[in-house]
Design a protein around this motif. Sequence first.
Motif, PDB file in Angstrom:
ATOM      1  N   ASP A 128      39.558   9.246  59.866  1.00  0.00           N
ATOM      2  CA  ASP A 128      38.700   8.514  58.924  1.00  0.00           C
ATOM      3  C   ASP A 128      38.465   9.344  57.662  1.00  0.00           C
ATOM      4  OD1 ASP A 128      38.351   6.368  60.752  1.00  0.00           O
ATOM      5  OD2 ASP A 128      36.577   7.336  61.630  1.00  0.00           O
ATOM      6  N   ILE A 129      38.200  10.625  57.841  1.00  0.00           N
ATOM      7  CA  ILE A 129      37.962  11.509  56.696  1.00  0.00           C
ATOM      8  C   ILE A 129      39.253  11.675  55.896  1.00  0.00           C
ATOM      9  CG2 ILE A 129      37.230  13.808  55.966  1.00  0.00           C
ATOM     10  CD1 ILE A 129      35.609  13.942  58.630  1.00  0.00           C
ATOM     11  N   ASP A 131      41.677   9.554  55.674  1.00  0.00           N
ATOM     12  CA  ASP A 131      41.902   8.304  54.954  1.00  0.00           C
ATOM     13  C   ASP A 131      41.056   8.239  53.686  1.00  0.00           C
ATOM     14  OD1 ASP A 131      43.688   7.502  56.923  1.00  0.00           O
ATOM     15  OD2 ASP A 131      42.263   6.131  57.902  1.00  0.00           O
ATOM     16  N   ASP A 132      39.818   8.712  53.781  1.00  0.00           N
ATOM     17  CA  ASP A 132      38.949   8.755  52.599  1.00  0.00           C
ATOM     18  C   ASP A 132      39.557   9.672  51.538  1.00  0.00           C
ATOM     19  OD1 ASP A 132      36.634   8.324  50.966  1.00  0.00           O
ATOM     20  OD2 ASP A 132      35.809  10.211  51.712  1.00  0.00           O
ATOM     21  N   ARG A 135      42.381   7.847  49.805  1.00  0.00           N
ATOM     22  CA  ARG A 135      41.870   6.871  48.836  1.00  0.00           C
ATOM     23  C   ARG A 135      41.428   7.568  47.551  1.00  0.00           C
ATOM     24  NH1 ARG A 135      39.962   4.656  53.537  1.00  0.00           N
ATOM     25  NH2 ARG A 135      37.922   5.652  53.380  1.00  0.00           N
ATOM     26  N   ARG A 136      40.777   8.718  47.703  1.00  0.00           N
ATOM     27  CA  ARG A 136      40.326   9.469  46.523  1.00  0.00           C
ATOM     28  C   ARG A 136      41.520   9.972  45.711  1.00  0.00           C
ATOM     29  NH1 ARG A 136      34.771  11.380  47.137  1.00  0.00           N
ATOM     30  NH2 ARG A 136      33.954  10.473  49.048  1.00  0.00           N
TER      31      ARG A 136
END
Length: 145
Positions: A128-129, A131-132, A135-136
Amino acid sequence: MDARLSRMLHLLIHMGRMQGPLTSETAATMLGTNPVVVRRTMAGLREAGYVRSVKGHGGGWSLTCGLESITMLDVHRALGENRIFAFGPADPAPACLVEQAVNESLQGALQEAEALLLQRLADVTLADIADDFERRMAALTPSCS
């Protein structure tokens, strides 16, 4: 402030994106610390089965499973479950009735807050991290049209 959880999450996500092992020296440079500190801290993750280490040329640290299999709570526990909060009662066994009431109220609030935080740590995987992060990065990278 104990930043070991944050630092190890950082390293593990980098490791999940790497093709080969991460040396303690490279990790230490990334974190601005000493390779001995990296090895000592990673030892708990190795004992928990999330990483392995290989000595010698071409060696280093690597993940034993995917980032989707590791939660922030897993890493917190592998690092020794440090105290969540740095404050608590002034006197754990006071004679003063006011202090007893304060302690009971404070302890109840701390227990509720800790339970909520631990549940949140259990809900977030390292994937999850990562993936974040992706995105950034995508938001910073100009698209070619």
